[in-house]
Motif scaffolding. Structure first.
Motif, mmCIF file in Angstrom:
data_model
loop_
_atom_site.group_PDB
_atom_site.id
_atom_site.type_symbol
_atom_site.label_atom_id
_atom_site.label_comp_id
_atom_site.label_asym_id
_atom_site.label_seq_id
_atom_site.Cartn_x
_atom_site.Cartn_y
_atom_site.Cartn_z
ATOM 1 N N ASN A 169 40.242 34.153 28.808
ATOM 2 C CA ASN A 169 41.649 33.830 28.987
ATOM 3 C C ASN A 169 41.815 32.863 30.166
ATOM 4 O OD1 ASN A 169 44.509 33.899 29.357
ATOM 5 N ND2 ASN A 169 44.560 35.909 28.395
ATOM 6 N N PRO A 170 42.488 31.728 29.941
ATOM 7 C CA PRO A 170 42.651 30.758 31.030
ATOM 8 C C PRO A 170 43.365 31.315 32.250
ATOM 9 C CG PRO A 170 43.223 29.768 28.913
ATOM 10 C CD PRO A 170 43.047 31.230 28.672
ATOM 11 N N ASN A 171 44.144 32.374 32.092
ATOM 12 C CA ASN A 171 44.863 32.898 33.260
ATOM 13 C C ASN A 171 43.949 33.700 34.190
ATOM 14 O OD1 ASN A 171 44.656 35.499 32.120
ATOM 15 N ND2 ASN A 171 46.790 35.552 31.446
ATOM 16 N N SER A 172 42.637 33.682 33.937
ATOM 17 C CA SER A 172 41.698 34.371 34.829
ATOM 18 C C SER A 172 41.688 33.765 36.230
ATOM 19 C CB SER A 172 40.283 34.340 34.253
ATOM 20 O OG SER A 172 39.806 33.011 34.127
ATOM 21 N N THR A 173 42.167 32.538 36.370
ATOM 22 C CA THR A 173 42.236 31.940 37.713
ATOM 23 C C THR A 173 43.255 32.658 38.590
ATOM 24 O OG1 THR A 173 43.792 30.284 36.863
ATOM 25 C CG2 THR A 173 41.455 29.661 36.973
ATOM 26 N N GLU A 174 44.275 33.262 37.954
ATOM 27 C CA GLU A 174 45.279 34.012 38.706
ATOM 28 C C GLU A 174 45.081 35.522 38.592
ATOM 29 O OE1 GLU A 174 46.605 31.710 36.227
ATOM 30 O OE2 GLU A 174 46.376 30.130 37.730
ATOM 31 N N ILE A 175 44.802 36.000 37.371
ATOM 32 C CA ILE A 175 44.664 37.440 37.133
ATOM 33 C C ILE A 175 43.181 37.776 37.123
ATOM 34 C CG2 ILE A 175 45.127 39.323 35.527
ATOM 35 C CD1 ILE A 175 47.466 37.666 34.423
ATOM 36 N N ASN A 176 42.696 38.356 38.208
ATOM 37 C CA ASN A 176 41.277 38.741 38.255
ATOM 38 C C ASN A 176 41.061 39.826 39.307
ATOM 39 O OD1 ASN A 176 40.355 37.410 40.897
ATOM 40 N ND2 ASN A 176 41.182 35.627 39.798
ATOM 41 N N VAL A 177 39.921 40.480 39.218
ATOM 42 C CA VAL A 177 39.617 41.605 40.098
ATOM 43 C C VAL A 177 39.534 41.164 41.552
ATOM 44 C CG1 VAL A 177 37.838 43.300 40.716
ATOM 45 C CG2 VAL A 177 38.479 42.974 38.311
ATOM 46 N N LYS A 178 38.864 40.049 41.823
ATOM 47 C CA LYS A 178 38.668 39.614 43.210
ATOM 48 C C LYS A 178 40.006 39.382 43.908
ATOM 49 C CE LYS A 178 36.104 36.274 46.037
ATOM 50 N NZ LYS A 178 37.215 35.794 46.883
ATOM 51 N N ASN A 179 40.901 38.657 43.256
ATOM 52 C CA ASN A 179 42.211 38.412 43.868
ATOM 53 C C ASN A 179 42.939 39.715 44.162
ATOM 54 O OD1 ASN A 179 41.831 35.665 43.744
ATOM 55 N ND2 ASN A 179 43.284 35.314 42.066
ATOM 56 N N GLN A 180 42.898 40.629 43.202
ATOM 57 C CA GLN A 180 43.679 41.853 43.341
ATOM 58 C C GLN A 180 43.016 42.862 44.276
ATOM 59 O OE1 GLN A 180 45.469 43.523 39.859
ATOM 60 N NE2 GLN A 180 45.704 41.547 38.855
ATOM 61 N N ASP A 181 41.710 42.813 44.364
ATOM 62 C CA ASP A 181 41.008 43.716 45.282
ATOM 63 C C ASP A 181 41.436 43.462 46.719
ATOM 64 O OD1 ASP A 181 39.036 45.766 45.673
ATOM 65 O OD2 ASP A 181 37.709 44.234 46.511
ATOM 66 N N GLU A 182 41.749 42.216 47.013
ATOM 67 C CA GLU A 182 42.097 41.826 48.383
ATOM 68 C C GLU A 182 43.597 41.900 48.654
ATOM 69 O OE1 GLU A 182 40.478 37.916 48.330
ATOM 70 O OE2 GLU A 182 38.379 38.593 48.474
ATOM 71 N N ASP A 183 44.380 42.308 47.655
ATOM 72 C CA ASP A 183 45.836 42.352 47.774
ATOM 73 C C ASP A 183 46.300 43.810 47.678
ATOM 74 O OD1 ASP A 183 48.575 42.190 47.559
ATOM 75 O OD2 ASP A 183 48.588 40.978 45.729
ATOM 76 N N SER A 184 46.795 44.358 48.767
ATOM 77 C CA SER A 184 47.178 45.774 48.787
ATOM 78 C C SER A 184 48.322 46.087 47.838
ATOM 79 C CB SER A 184 47.573 46.186 50.215
ATOM 80 O OG SER A 184 48.695 45.431 50.659
ATOM 81 N N SER A 185 49.086 45.077 47.434
ATOM 82 C CA SER A 185 50.227 45.311 46.540
ATOM 83 C C SER A 185 49.904 44.991 45.080
ATOM 84 C CB SER A 185 51.421 44.458 46.986
ATOM 85 O OG SER A 185 51.141 43.070 46.844
ATOM 86 N N SER A 186 48.638 44.786 44.762
ATOM 87 C CA SER A 186 48.233 44.353 43.421
ATOM 88 C C SER A 186 48.313 45.489 42.407
ATOM 89 C CB SER A 186 46.806 43.813 43.455
ATOM 90 O OG SER A 186 45.881 44.862 43.722
ATOM 91 N N ILE A 187 48.227 45.101 41.128
ATOM 92 C CA ILE A 187 48.153 46.086 40.045
ATOM 93 C C ILE A 187 46.916 46.953 40.227
ATOM 94 C CG2 ILE A 187 47.980 46.404 37.550
ATOM 95 C CD1 ILE A 187 49.299 43.596 37.262
ATOM 96 N N LEU A 188 45.791 46.344 40.550
ATOM 97 C CA LEU A 188 44.533 47.066 40.711
ATOM 98 C C LEU A 188 44.646 48.153 41.769
ATOM 99 C CD1 LEU A 188 41.498 47.502 40.263
ATOM 100 C CD2 LEU A 188 41.077 45.570 41.811
ATOM 101 N N ASN A 189 45.175 47.812 42.919
ATOM 102 C CA ASN A 189 45.271 48.810 43.981
ATOM 103 C C ASN A 189 46.361 49.840 43.693
ATOM 104 O OD1 ASN A 189 43.152 48.266 45.912
ATOM 105 N ND2 ASN A 189 44.158 46.296 46.243
#
Length: 557
Positions: free
Chosen positions: A442-462
């Motif tokens: 999916n091209p939106n992997s540049t925005e939606i990905n584990v690395k980005n969200q792991d570092e963001d305390s307000s992310s979906i992942l966290n």
């Protein structure tokens, strides 16, 4: 009812082909899963479910098995599997495998032998029938993937049954040798230490006596009344439990295709000793009228509430279900039930808030924890799913829809949506592989990905991590008695749950507008907020204000 480990647990489904590619051949593999076990553990997962990893020609991506006791070479070796199992257990997690027992591959030795002659010892491992009175197929049964469920064998002049692709002949469970073959395969894996099985289309293993024609009703109704719930299905499941599952510290999770709330107890009531739990299709198919592509209805929250309530009323305290809103067979959860554009993060968080507070075992599908969305496939050559390809090919003959419209329908509901590679980072192919993946990333992997969200305390992942950690502490999330509020409200889902001294209220806004709830029902301004996907808490003197797609859990005690 016993509060066993698998009832309170959270299941994480892995589709191995799309999870993580360790050797950069474009296909996920077992070593790729081993690399990510610490990540899975960080989600507070208890049980990993692997979609099929057995030898297969991959007509249906592993759900056509040619050897039940060997590993698909693309995925690795038996040594890789043994290491995966050991490393999973060392982290305090369990591992279950996907048992495909209704059918096998036409390249399995059983079927290759069965085709040799009518008196071959393996002939009766499958369903063979002579042509019907008109010289054509034995009956009007249709395959789940389109076309007739019967395929003609030139050599013998007979048809064999395949409820799925023609390369997936149905096994004849009336033959005790077939059942023992399957039980032996189960024992092989359980003896290795596997913790159970998710059982693919298990309600279909017993066929209707005499193979009667299906009535002229919707396909979903045909599945319930003709294909599933056959006359000896419970005899077989009792035997399977007695001969195999009950001998191990393991459990069985049924894919409940064709099961409804009125007959679910026959499969999962604890005292019947058949299956430990099932996940049903009423939520997964609540926007599908009759067939995955052609007839899709708008999402209706009140209808979803009814589904949850009906199932809860049917099995509460007697049987057990697993709750799922996404898996490898359906489009992405946030794209179907939320807003994957303006309120992507908010709706993804709200949906898992709801799912985690329904009674039952929680099922999470890979990538939903970062809010992975549907993909747009621009041409039919990019499509990989056999179900979508068969629909497109059939439409080429019927000309019912234009080619553009048929592709749009595939993009909306097709199974490839859930099978795009997991998006690990913003690098090439989302970090899944350095080489071209088997299915477009999916091209939106540049925005939606584990690395980005792991570092963001307000992310979906966290948010998932925090929510699942809280869920482990509160039994009321999983086992509590329900009290629903404003049931007919088409935009808001509110309920209280109580178990002993624990009491919570769950408030969920399924709309893109602010919503006002007037029934406070024990809410106080000082009520402890357990979960909230906003910083905002709109509790006023006589009402509660919810932001778009807000999900809120309050501790009323």
């Amino acid at each position: 009812m016993k509060l066993t480990w698998f009832r309170k647990g959270t299941i994480y489904q892995i589709y191995p082909r799309s999870f993580n590619d360790s050797n950069n051949d474009g296909i996920g593999d077992l070593r790729g899963i081993i690399e990510k076990l610490d990540y899975i553990k960080s989600l507070h997962i208890d049980i990993i479910w692997l979609s099929p990893i057995f030898s297969s020609p991959n007509d249906d991506n592993g759900y056509d098995i040619s050897d039940y006791c060997s590993i698909m070479p693309e995925f690795g070796t038996m040594e890789d599997f043994d290491e995966l199992l050991k490393e999973t257990h060392s982290r305090g997690m369990r591992l279950i495998l996907d048992l495909v027992a209704n059918h096998c591959s036409d390249e399995h030795i059983w079927f290759e032998e069965a085709k040799k002659s009518k008196d071959n010892p393996y002939r009766d491992y499958f369903h063979w029938r002579k042509p019907g009175s008109d010289g054509n197929v034995p009956n009007n049964w249709k395959s789940f993937f389109g076309g007739s469920a019967w395929e003609y064998d030139e050599a013998s002049g007979e048809y064999y049954l395949h409820l799925f692709t023609k390369k997936q002949p149905d096994l004849n469970w009336e033959n005790p040798k077939v059942r023992e073959e399957i039980y032996n395969a189960m024992r092989f894996w359980l003896d290795k230490g596997v913790d159970g099985f998710r059982m693919d289309v298990i309600p279909l293993i017993s066929k209707a006596i005499g193979y009667p024609d299906a009535p002229d009703v919707g396909f979903r109704k045909i599945i319930e009344d003709v294909y599933a719930n056959g006359p000896t299905v419970h005899e077989y499941l009792k035997e399977m439990n007695e001969e195999v599952i009950s001998k191990y510290d393991a459990f069985s999770l049924a894919e409940g295709v064709g099961i409804n709330e009125s007959n679910a107890g026959l499969y999962i009531n604890e005292d019947r000793k058949e299956l430990d739990m099932l996940y049903h299709f009423d939520i997964l198919e609540c926007t599908i009228v009759n067939g995955k592509f052609e007839e899709v209805s708008p999402f209706n929250l009140v209808e979803m509430k009814k589904i949850f309530k009906n199932w809860r009323d049917a099995v509460h305290r007697t049987g057990w279900i697993a709750n799922a809103m996404g898996n490898h067979d359906f489009a992405r959860m946030v794209s179907r039930f939320g807003d994957d554009k303006k309120y992507h993060s908010e709706s993804a968080k709200m949906l898992v808030t709801m799912l985690s507070t329904q009674n039952g075992t929680l099922n999470i599908y890979q990538g939903d924890e970062i809010g992975m969305t549907n993909i747009t496939l621009n041409e039919i050559d990019e499509v990989r799913d056999i179900q979508s390809l068969n629909f497109y090919e059939e439409n080429q003959l019927t000309k019912r829809y234009s080619e553009d419209l048929a592709l749009k329908m595939i993009n909306k509901e097709g199974r490839d949506n859930a099978r795009t590679p997991v998006q690990w980072n913003d690098e090439i192919n989302g970090g899944f592989s350095l080489n071209q993946p088997w299915l477009k990333s999916n091209p939106n992997s540049t925005e939606i990905n584990v690395k980005n969200q792991d570092e963001d305390s307000s992310s979906i992942l966290n948010f998932y991590r925090d929510l699942l950690k809280i869920r482990k502490r509160y039994d009321v999330f999983v086992f509590g008695d329900f009290e629903e509020i404003e049931f007919d409200n088409p935009n808001v889902y509110i309920y209280k749950k109580k178990l002993g001294k624990e009491e919570i209220m769950v408030l969920l806004n399924f709309s893109s507008s602010e919503e006002t709830c007037c029934h406070k029902n024990g809410i106080r301004k000082e009520s402890k907020v357990l979960v909230n996907n906003y910083e905002y808490v709109g509790i006023e003197d006589d009402r509660v204000l919810l932001k778009p797609y807000q999900g809120l859990i309050l501790d009323l005690k």
